[in-house]
Design an enzyme around this catalytic site. Structure first.
Site, PDB file in Angstrom:
ATOM      1  N   LYS A   1      -7.269  -8.958 -10.729  1.00 56.32           N
ATOM      2  CA  LYS A   1      -8.460  -9.149  -9.897  1.00 56.32           C
ATOM      3  C   LYS A   1      -9.360  -7.918 -10.015  1.00 56.32           C
ATOM      4  CE  LYS A   1      -9.210  -9.794  -5.121  1.00 56.32           C
ATOM      5  NZ  LYS A   1      -8.623  -9.850  -3.783  1.00 56.32           N
TER       6      LYS A   1
ATOM      7  N   LYS B   1     -11.727  -1.847  -7.291  1.00 50.96           N
ATOM      8  CA  LYS B   1     -12.161  -0.481  -7.493  1.00 50.96           C
ATOM      9  C   LYS B   1     -10.968   0.448  -7.729  1.00 50.96           C
ATOM     10  CE  LYS B   1     -15.112   3.075  -5.935  1.00 50.96           C
ATOM     11  NZ  LYS B   1     -15.104   4.095  -4.928  1.00 50.96           N
TER      12      LYS B   1
ATOM     13  N   LYS C   1       0.828  -1.204   0.000  1.00 53.15           N
ATOM     14  CA  LYS C   1       0.000   0.000   0.000  1.00 53.15           C
ATOM     15  C   LYS C   1       0.865   1.259   0.000  1.00 53.15           C
ATOM     16  CE  LYS C   1      -4.423  -1.605   1.685  1.00 53.15           C
ATOM     17  NZ  LYS C   1      -5.553  -1.402   2.586  1.00 53.15           N
TER      18      LYS C   1
END
Ligand code: TRP
Length: 334
Positions: A196, A199, A109
């Site tokens: 995958k 969003k 992240k």
């Protein structure tokens, strides 16, 4: 009855990957276990965000989960149980700095943020995120946690923290939570079926579970079927993804018939797409109706979620009373 807990971040939309991969399974688990499902708004504060949007997304996600069939009494909003953060502090003193530095999701992240902006702000909250997740789970002394493989490492950390807590304080207080890897369909991005559905990849990479029918049909019609890299004799990931969606919608007969066409080399992708679009439209239309019904009674539904959060908070407080005693903090006056 064993306890199950899981959480989902309040990102703006719920997509069909979230639904088939997680939420649909949660709905079923409610028949077998004592379930706790939370919208983890505290977790969404770990990367840059807008306050109004966070609150809006949090309620939206709660409403959507209800529309999917999560029962109100099993649903709550994480920050309406602020004891999660108190337990996270206590667990943070049981978790080691070293084990936290090994969490790959933090690195991923942080890298993602730096990709868009090399001077991106990386919060301490992003680093200690897994400790809050451990608190989410342990505060209800959950036995099972339905999660995807991407959360395996965080689950293992939760177990280690529980075990160390029990050892350090010479008690058998926390059950060691186990992941529940129920096989669920992995839905891929229609625009790039090598990835995958997500969003964060952008609008064309996910199909909104509560989207407009026309939009869904358009997305399925333009779904990538040939990526050009598929070895001969193998089904391309885009086509496999469409089949997977069809099966996830419960259309087994149509799935078998089209699969037979595929195997005999007579399948027209346009037929497959039409069938998938029909199946998804039927599902989405039903879910949208339930959502609209909830939204028409917004005040009452919000009050119900607040009430279930308050009831669940009582259980969390009980844990905190016991934990404070175990770790040597003074008793809180009622
Ligand atoms: N980290 C989880 C995810 O990104 C969300 C989450 C927060 C969670 N707390 C949890 C999942 C507790 C399971 C249990 O998917």
């Amino acid at each position: 009855m064993k306890n199950v807990l899981s959480g989902i971040q309040p990102t703006g939309d719920l997509h069909i990957g979230n639904y088939f991969g997680a939420v649909q399974n949660w709905v079923r688990l409610q028949e077998q276990y004592h379930c706790y499902f939370c919208v983890v708004d505290y977790h969404s504060m770990t990367i840059p965000y807008k306050p109004d949007k966070l609150r809006e997304n949090t309620w939206n996600m709660a409403f959507r989960l209800l529309a999917c069939g999560i029962r109100t009494e099993n649903l709550f909003i994480q920050s309406l149980v602020p004891e999660h953060t108190e337990l996270a502090w206590i667990l943070g003193c049981v978790a080691s700095y070293g084990e936290l530095t090994r969490m790959t999701q933090f690195k991923d992240k942080a890298d993602q943020l730096k990709e868009t902006d090399k001077d991106a702000f990386i919060s301490t909250g992003l680093f200690t995120y897994p400790i809050l997740q451990a608190a989410d789970i342990l505060i209800y002394r959950a036995h099972y946690v339905p999660v995807g493989k991407d959360q395996e490492q965080h689950l293992e950390l939760s177990r280690n923290i529980a075990q160390r807590f029990n050892q350090q304080f010479g008690c058998d207080y926390f059950p060691l939570p186990e992941p529940l890897f129920t096989p669920t369909p992995k839905i891929l991005s229609p625009a790039d079926p090598t990835r995958k559905m997500s969003k964060s990849l952008g609008a064309k990479h996910y199909i909104d579970l509560f989207g407009e029918e026309a939009q869904i049909r358009k997305q399925i019609r333009s779904a990538v079927t040939d990526t050009g890299h598929t070895p001969a004799g193998e089904m391309s990931p885009g086509v496999a993804n469409l089949f997977e969606i069809l099966r996830a919608c419960g259309q087994i007969d149509a799935y078998n018939a089209l699969m037979a066409d595929y195997q005999s080399g007579t399948l027209r992708y346009s037929d497959l797409k039409e069938t998938v679009a029909d199946a998804l439209s039927a599902l989405v239309t039903a879910l949208r109706e339930r959502l609209h019904h909830l939204q028409d009674n917004k005040k009452q539904v919000k009050a119900q979620i607040e009430a279930s959060s308050a009831a669940i908070r009582e259980r969390a407080r009980q844990t905190l009373r016991e934990v404070r005693e175990i770790v040597g903090l003074p008793a809180l006056k009622a």
